[in-house]
Design an enzyme around this catalytic site. Sequence first.
Site, PDB file in Angstrom:
ATOM      1  N   ARG A 104       0.852  -1.183   0.000  1.00 17.07           N
ATOM      2  CA  ARG A 104       0.000   0.000   0.000  1.00 17.07           C
ATOM      3  C   ARG A 104       0.881   1.224   0.000  1.00 17.07           C
ATOM      4  O   ARG A 104       1.691   1.402   0.905  1.00 17.07           O
ATOM      5  CB  ARG A 104      -0.876  -0.061   1.252  1.00 17.07           C
ATOM      6  N   THR A 108      -0.762   7.594  -0.982  1.00 15.08           N
ATOM      7  CA  THR A 108      -2.075   7.525  -1.644  1.00 15.08           C
ATOM      8  C   THR A 108      -2.979   6.455  -1.025  1.00 15.08           C
ATOM      9  O   THR A 108      -4.191   6.453  -1.262  1.00 15.08           O
ATOM     10  CB  THR A 108      -1.905   7.169  -3.129  1.00 15.08           C
ATOM     11  N   ASP A 200       0.777  -2.540  12.270  1.00 14.35           N
ATOM     12  CA  ASP A 200       1.173  -2.989  10.925  1.00 14.35           C
ATOM     13  C   ASP A 200       1.454  -4.488  10.966  1.00 14.35           C
ATOM     14  O   ASP A 200       2.439  -4.936  11.572  1.00 14.35           O
ATOM     15  CB  ASP A 200       2.421  -2.220  10.476  1.00 14.35           C
ATOM     16  N   ASP A 203       4.938  -5.753   9.564  1.00 13.99           N
ATOM     17  CA  ASP A 203       6.053  -5.401  10.454  1.00 13.99           C
ATOM     18  C   ASP A 203       6.034  -6.253  11.720  1.00 13.99           C
ATOM     19  O   ASP A 203       7.086  -6.689  12.200  1.00 13.99           O
ATOM     20  CB  ASP A 203       5.991  -3.915  10.829  1.00 13.99           C
TER      21      ASP A 203
END
Length: 209
Positions: A104, A108, A200, A203
């Site tokens: 991603r 944006t 995340d 991560d």
Amino acid sequence: MSKVIEVNHPLIQHKITLIRDKHTGSKDFRQLVKEVSMLLGYEITRDLPLEEVEIETPIMKTKSKMLSGKKLGIIPILRAGLGMVDGILELIPAAKVGHIGLYRDPETLKPVEYYCKLPADVGERELIVVDPMLATGGSAAAAINFLKDRGATNIKLVNLIASPEGIAEVQKMHPDVDIYVASIDEKLNDHGYIVPGLGDAGDRLYGTK
Ligand code: PRP
Ligand code: URA
């Protein structure tokens, strides 16, 4: 309109709480994601067709049920989706695995494709797309588009945590795709992260940042 199945089995909810906890390190996080994926796999495969076969037990001949019908494919969205593959494969080891690489764009929030390798007969398989997080829904919707462009007609989406926004986006773009999820959270924050979420997923799985 597709179905959204929130699988709220106590074991899943317990493990999701541990996964959310920011003090859970990568090793335990990976193990928990695998375990929850396996438990979700039980629900995802609930409607697989069966056929009757004849076998012989040590006592007598009998008829008994075995899986029939379409072959399965598991499609992780890289990279975080990888964490969900092994748990589901333990339940359905004959499934083929296809990979779709998307990340991603942090500005944006739109998905960018960088890899795609799918089983040759993807159009004939029942596909299970896996990704821990359904946030804006952009990545999942794009991955499902790739699969449909290559002939897939039978697709399920499986997430650990989904936002209402992500679910609405996938339902709008792909009304034929049922969504299985361990938790539907409150909302997205201004950075497109799920609240309360787990942070995340990639991560936390792989210890990067
Ligand atoms: C995460 C997650 C999904 C995507 C969800 O991946 O694993 O693929 O974000 O967001 P969306 O619904 O708004 O598209 P990320 O892009 O962080 O890549 P990674 O798996 O390589 O860490
Ligand atoms: N991707 C993640 O890993 N977590 C989120 O909350 C949103 C997107």
